[in-house]
Design an enzyme around this catalytic site. Structure first.
Site, PDB file in Angstrom:
ATOM      1  N   LYS A 170      10.819  -6.895  10.725  1.00 34.48           N
ATOM      2  CA  LYS A 170      10.209  -6.034   9.732  1.00 34.48           C
ATOM      3  C   LYS A 170      11.163  -4.932   9.312  1.00 34.48           C
ATOM      4  O   LYS A 170      11.879  -4.376  10.126  1.00 34.48           O
ATOM      5  CB  LYS A 170       8.974  -5.407  10.386  1.00 34.48           C
ATOM      6  CG  LYS A 170       8.153  -4.543   9.469  1.00 34.48           C
ATOM      7  CD  LYS A 170       6.954  -4.027  10.257  1.00 34.48           C
ATOM      8  CE  LYS A 170       6.218  -2.944   9.484  1.00 34.48           C
ATOM      9  NZ  LYS A 170       7.023  -1.754   9.228  1.00 34.48           N
TER      10      LYS A 170
ATOM     11  N   ARG B 277       1.706   7.683   7.217  1.00 33.75           N
ATOM     12  CA  ARG B 277       2.019   7.511   8.629  1.00 33.75           C
ATOM     13  C   ARG B 277       3.526   7.507   8.852  1.00 33.75           C
ATOM     14  O   ARG B 277       4.295   7.177   7.958  1.00 33.75           O
ATOM     15  CB  ARG B 277       1.485   6.157   9.118  1.00 33.75           C
ATOM     16  CG  ARG B 277       0.011   6.161   9.360  1.00 33.75           C
ATOM     17  CD  ARG B 277      -0.459   4.775   9.704  1.00 33.75           C
ATOM     18  NE  ARG B 277      -0.361   3.912   8.538  1.00 33.75           N
ATOM     19  CZ  ARG B 277      -0.512   2.597   8.572  1.00 33.75           C
ATOM     20  NH1 ARG B 277      -0.715   1.983   9.710  1.00 33.75           N
ATOM     21  NH2 ARG B 277      -0.439   1.889   7.472  1.00 33.75           N
TER      22      ARG B 277
ATOM     23  N   PHE C 236       4.443  -8.030  -9.571  1.00 32.67           N
ATOM     24  CA  PHE C 236       5.577  -8.843  -9.133  1.00 32.67           C
ATOM     25  C   PHE C 236       6.119  -9.599 -10.339  1.00 32.67           C
ATOM     26  O   PHE C 236       5.353  -9.923 -11.255  1.00 32.67           O
ATOM     27  CB  PHE C 236       5.118  -9.847  -8.065  1.00 32.67           C
ATOM     28  CG  PHE C 236       5.102  -9.277  -6.679  1.00 32.67           C
ATOM     29  CD1 PHE C 236       6.030  -9.685  -5.727  1.00 32.67           C
ATOM     30  CD2 PHE C 236       4.162  -8.313  -6.330  1.00 32.67           C
ATOM     31  CE1 PHE C 236       6.019  -9.143  -4.454  1.00 32.67           C
ATOM     32  CE2 PHE C 236       4.157  -7.769  -5.054  1.00 32.67           C
ATOM     33  CZ  PHE C 236       5.079  -8.189  -4.114  1.00 32.67           C
TER      34      PHE C 236
ATOM     35  N   PHE D 190      -3.681  -2.080   7.067  1.00 36.74           N
ATOM     36  CA  PHE D 190      -4.300  -3.392   6.852  1.00 36.74           C
ATOM     37  C   PHE D 190      -5.247  -3.391   5.646  1.00 36.74           C
ATOM     38  O   PHE D 190      -5.194  -2.497   4.808  1.00 36.74           O
ATOM     39  CB  PHE D 190      -5.020  -3.887   8.111  1.00 36.74           C
ATOM     40  CG  PHE D 190      -4.097  -4.166   9.268  1.00 36.74           C
ATOM     41  CD1 PHE D 190      -2.810  -4.654   9.073  1.00 36.74           C
ATOM     42  CD2 PHE D 190      -4.517  -3.944  10.574  1.00 36.74           C
ATOM     43  CE1 PHE D 190      -1.964  -4.916  10.152  1.00 36.74           C
ATOM     44  CE2 PHE D 190      -3.676  -4.201  11.647  1.00 36.74           C
ATOM     45  CZ  PHE D 190      -2.402  -4.684  11.431  1.00 36.74           C
TER      46      PHE D 190
ATOM     47  N   ALA E 231      -2.861   0.001  13.537  1.00 41.44           N
ATOM     48  CA  ALA E 231      -4.050  -0.297  12.737  1.00 41.44           C
ATOM     49  C   ALA E 231      -4.923  -1.350  13.415  1.00 41.44           C
ATOM     50  O   ALA E 231      -6.086  -1.483  13.088  1.00 41.44           O
ATOM     51  CB  ALA E 231      -3.637  -0.769  11.352  1.00 41.44           C
TER      52      ALA E 231
ATOM     53  N   THR F 263       4.052   1.607  -0.894  1.00 42.34           N
ATOM     54  CA  THR F 263       4.766   1.700  -2.168  1.00 42.34           C
ATOM     55  C   THR F 263       3.827   2.186  -3.268  1.00 42.34           C
ATOM     56  O   THR F 263       4.193   3.052  -4.081  1.00 42.34           O
ATOM     57  CB  THR F 263       5.359   0.320  -2.511  1.00 42.34           C
ATOM     58  OG1 THR F 263       6.210  -0.086  -1.432  1.00 42.34           O
ATOM     59  CG2 THR F 263       6.157   0.352  -3.796  1.00 42.34           C
TER      60      THR F 263
ATOM     61  N   LYS G   2       0.830  -1.217   0.000  1.00 44.97           N
ATOM     62  CA  LYS G   2       0.000   0.000   0.000  1.00 44.97           C
ATOM     63  C   LYS G   2       0.859   1.258   0.000  1.00 44.97           C
ATOM     64  O   LYS G   2       0.582   2.209  -0.727  1.00 44.97           O
ATOM     65  CB  LYS G   2      -0.881   0.044   1.260  1.00 44.97           C
ATOM     66  CG  LYS G   2      -2.136  -0.774   1.180  1.00 44.97           C
ATOM     67  CD  LYS G   2      -3.101  -0.426   2.306  1.00 44.97           C
ATOM     68  CE  LYS G   2      -2.480  -0.453   3.678  1.00 44.97           C
ATOM     69  NZ  LYS G   2      -2.049  -1.776   4.122  1.00 44.97           N
TER      70      LYS G   2
ATOM     71  N   TRP H 205       7.274   0.112  -7.744  1.00 45.41           N
ATOM     72  CA  TRP H 205       8.443  -0.452  -7.076  1.00 45.41           C
ATOM     73  C   TRP H 205       9.626  -0.546  -8.039  1.00 45.41           C
ATOM     74  O   TRP H 205      10.738  -0.156  -7.719  1.00 45.41           O
ATOM     75  CB  TRP H 205       8.087  -1.841  -6.527  1.00 45.41           C
ATOM     76  CG  TRP H 205       9.161  -2.482  -5.728  1.00 45.41           C
ATOM     77  CD1 TRP H 205       9.443  -2.275  -4.418  1.00 45.41           C
ATOM     78  CD2 TRP H 205      10.105  -3.447  -6.199  1.00 45.41           C
ATOM     79  NE1 TRP H 205      10.508  -3.043  -4.032  1.00 45.41           N
ATOM     80  CE2 TRP H 205      10.940  -3.779  -5.107  1.00 45.41           C
ATOM     81  CE3 TRP H 205      10.337  -4.064  -7.445  1.00 45.41           C
ATOM     82  CZ2 TRP H 205      11.987  -4.698  -5.214  1.00 45.41           C
ATOM     83  CZ3 TRP H 205      11.374  -4.985  -7.546  1.00 45.41           C
ATOM     84  CH2 TRP H 205      12.181  -5.286  -6.439  1.00 45.41           C
TER      85      TRP H 205
END
Lengths: 563, 563
Positions: free
Chosen positions: B111, B100, B388, B308, B280, B79, B77, B416
């Site tokens: 992460k 955020r 992808f 999310f 979230a 990206t 999201k 990306w």
């Protein structure tokens, strides 16, 4: 003798009324280009380490401001340091004041901030007393990352170092007066939450990460010191260091901005560098070596201070910071107040503001001993009598006369009431002392003496003790120090600031006493041993009516009730 | 179909290779004068609230980026939001992305950071992922000041409010993955250290102070919300709020800079505002209202995201944030990946990267339900297929065809791999949707319905549940909500993000299920009720091999190993 001008404004009102200059203009006064600084808003900036200049450091005159044994209110070292800086600039000396950063926690308790007072302040006062440029928050995070890594390793099935949880000496920290966190049990709630063990939080300035930041010469030195932090022992009694957890790089990453000194200004638009704020009771209590060297690279004079009385602050500054960094102060200012001399002469708290030549005569012994002590470092102090409206002429004249008999100038300092204009006499006296060329700094002891000997030298020479007693625990700790090969480190004495001795009640110039080393702590990363001579407070509490209750901020962001 | 360009650089390498523009030049693109911003170094700045302009907000087109039910890796999201911003600017729309702030703690765990990825990033990436401009540290301090005031009051002899320690729901916070702090006992060690009680630390983004900062419209609203924080009950069962401890002004003082949105830039030199980062799972999971309005005051398009999948993030964004602030989004982008559709079609983790038209066909029901849900808010989404290398043409074409049958455009997004150039198709589709004028946002429910009804509407309409079951505890909590007069607040659902239901295992588009409300929490300050539908993680742990071990920083301050 004229009384100092009094005024009816609080520190924050004076600070807010000040017309600040843009920080790029303050930088320009130090010949720093705008592009070389990192601004944090219009009135704060970080300075790049590349501005540190070895040659200029050698040419700069470093002046240490210290004090006699203080009363609980403090004797105005910071105010005198800032005022002296204004005074030196007024008489044509390009001077920067280099100070510690205040801790945020106490601001919401009783104590006001630590940005000077009256007309001798550094600004923006609110920012300096609150988050400032985030250095304390970064230190807190680096400290607590190590804590998280320790507990993560303790509960790891696959990569455990075998750390014995009962031996972990590394505590978490928080910059908050929060007594409920002094002693806690963590890791409760079952296997998912780790291994239960006793722990506690110290206030952030008590973190060894803070002490390390203040001792580091540069980034690689910082990383090495972080790696050397001693954590505890394995079940096999092997020492464990931060580097065993591969923590030092991540911790250093968190400190990448905190290592850069912060530039602000005095009320009169002179440069102030404020950086690092280690505890004076269990650490070195002085700003970063990097900040001191930065100031010296940019000015002809640097005024700096060290926490508590000269028996603690000056001794640690000279024997630890100066020896470690190669700095050589040219002059020492010993701050005294008539009030504190009355205290040492036996005045009760309610008599502090009542003139009494007798009390001052009796209390002078305290100042005399501090003067003698500074002489032992090869330096002749200038005494600054930080003026209060309740000082009587005869008290002040007595102090000046007795100091003169000891070969020391005692000058009335009126920075609080008058700013730089009230400090030119002191500035002249300091310049005279520096230019006399008579000061030749030498440390009190050699670092390679035995730990016991180092402590004994300080206790006898500086405190005036007859000797030192070591508890059973301290003797065991001495053996551990040997086995960890830490015995060549200097000693950072943890002692009450209220007396030359380790007994609060012995005011003035006590004699016929011994001091007691109860135990040791090892700041293996910062690079000193900490003989503990009494119970040291590492996490203050809030009072029944916290200062926070009286604070206000309006919709424009204007703050009141912060002191 | 052409495969996206792949590359061999890590996110941090791409970010570090970027030639950043000075932040004053980024500000200039938004017609902000240099004097109006507060720089934090050369590449970050805080924006004054005075730049918020009601009229411009009404003219600006707000685009929400949300996603289908995600796999654990996330579907991109952030990206996509950044890439879409580059794309919109490329086709001539003055666009700001509003995001955020990432939490620092997880950076040292598994992460990576949260500043986008590949060629769709915001920079300076290291700063954004670490301390940034100190907002999280300020929120942490404000939260923990309230904690200290609570425990200080509990142990006070003279000024006690009679708070029952067993009822205190206000937790301390720390932005660190530190599982050992989840459940602790504080106040041990005797009378000087307060009253022992159970406590625990949450990670800082889980603080209600964060949720409040994100809901506040301005400074006075912030103070009022802080004062309304519910702490617990007295022994007489009376509710206690932060204002009873006179805490709100001191807390607001600590947030005086944190309330100002932060300006940075995308890799292509477009403006990005990054501000606030609430969880979230137990909070609204979207940036501050102030930041969104700031972006809208300065641009023609604002792209923003919510945490999310759309069942959680978009629903909360639309029903809580938009209703509270009066914002009306003009378009919604629903991010999907072929990988996630395979997952919802039953692919195991090791099959995620294997093309399978069958899996995608079976998994499409999940995306279809999210599309239906967005329609319920009066908006027609644009689907962004975040590309992808393992996507097959037939899978992508299937998704596009099925979406078209639902009246929805599905566009391949290559931010990306290609930055803005790979996002112009999506940008065109979004502009088309906005300019069609067909979108008319309406919330799903009215705030003044009963709490039970509000939850039932969300569960049935959005999750597709047959109904809602309330536990005994939840029914008791509902009574407390009534007695505290909080029943007109919106509900901020705390549910797993892995399923439409409250059961992780039910992938795709589950049916024939009920959801279970176990209990409630009250964010009386932030202004919402939190029905808890499962165990919510509020303090992550570190993995066996923490990411911190692989990090490095060299003497020039260059960081590696941060992702």
């Amino acid at each position: 003798m004229a009384k100092p001008t009094t005024h009816n404004f609080s520190d924050i009102e004076i600070a807010q009324a000040a017309k600040m200059e843009h920080i790029k203009d303050i930088a320009a006064k130090l010949d720093i280009k705008e592009d070389d600084i990192e601004m944090y808003g219009k009135y704060k900036a970080k300075l790049p380490l590349s501005l540190i200049d070895k040659k200029k450091i050698e040419q700069c005159n470093l002046v240490l401001v210290t004090a006699l044994t203080p009363t609980p209110a403090g004797e105005g070292k910071t105010t005198t340091s800032i005022g002296l800086t204004e005074g030196l600039n007024k008489i044509g000396k390009k001077t920067t004041v280099v100070l510690r950063e205040p801790s945020l926690g106490p601001v919401f308790g009783i104590k006001g901030g630590a940005a000077g007072g009256g007309y001798a302040q550094v600004v923006p006062m609110e920012d300096i007393n609150l988050h400032f440029t985030g250095d304390f928050a970064a230190i807190e995070k680096a400290n607590n990352l190590l804590s998280a890594l320790i507990d993560n390793n303790i509960q790891s099935k696959t990569r455990s170092l075998g750390i014995d949880p009962r031996t972990v000496v590394w505590k978490r920290v928080m910059d908050m007066n929060d007594r409920a966190l002094r002693q806690i049990v963590i890791g409760l709630g079952g296997t998912a939450n780790g291994i239960p063990r006793e722990d506690g939080f110290n206030i952030t300035p008590a973190s060894e990460v803070m002490a390390i930041l203040c001792m580091a010469e540069n980034f690689s030195d910082l990383k090495e010191r972080l790696g050397n932090i001693f954590i505890g022992f394995t079940f096999d009694k092997q020492p464990v260091y931060a580097k065993d957890l591969k923590a030092e790089n991540a911790m250093a990453i968190l400190l990448k901005d905190a290592i850069k000194p912060n530039l602000v200004q005095t009320l009169e638009g002179n440069s102030a560098i404020i950086h690092g704020g280690p505890f004076a009771n269990i650490a070195q209590g002085t700003n970063t070596i990097i900040a001191t060297k930065m100031g010296m690279s940019l000015s002809d004079y640097v005024v700096t201070e060290a926490g508590f009385g000269a028996d603690l602050g000056a001794e640690k500054f000279l024997d630890i910071k100066c020896v470690s960094s190669g700095l050589k102060p040219k002059a020492v200012v010993l701050v005294a107040t008539i009030r504190a001399l009355r205290h040492h002469g036996g005045a009760q708290k309610e008599e502090y503001n009542t003139a009494s030549l007798k009390r001052v005569k009796d209390g002078f012994a305290n100042l005399e001993k501090h003067i003698e002590n500074i002489h032992k470092f090869g330096l002749n102090p200038v005494v600054a009598i930080n003026a209060f409206p309740t000082d009587s002429d005869e008290e002040v004249e007595f102090v000046q006369k007795r100091c003169a008999e000891l070969g020391v100038k005692a000058v009335v300092a009126r920075g609080w009431a008058q700013g730089g204009e009230g400090m030119t006499d002191l500035a002249e006296a300091v310049v005279e002392e520096v230019e006399s060329g008579k000061g030749h700094f030498k440390p009190l002891y050699e670092w390679n003496l035995s730990v016991k000997t180092k402590i004994e030298i300080i206790a006898k020479e500086i405190y005036g003790a007859d000797g030192v007693e070591f508890s059973k625990k301290a003797i065991t700790d001495l053996r551990t120090i040997e086995s960890l090969k830490l015995n060549k480190l200097p000693v950072c004495m943890a002692k009450t600031q209220k007396s030359f001795s380790d007994n609060d009640a012995l005011i003035g110039r006590p004699s016929n006493f011994v001091v007691n080393v109860r135990e040791f702590e090892f700041a293996a990363g910062a690079g000193f041993l900490i003989p503990i001579l009494g119970k040291m407070m590492r996490m203050p509490g809030l009072p029944a009516t916290p200062a926070s209750e009286g604070m206000n901020i309006d919709d424009s962001g204007k703050i009141s009730g912060l002191s």
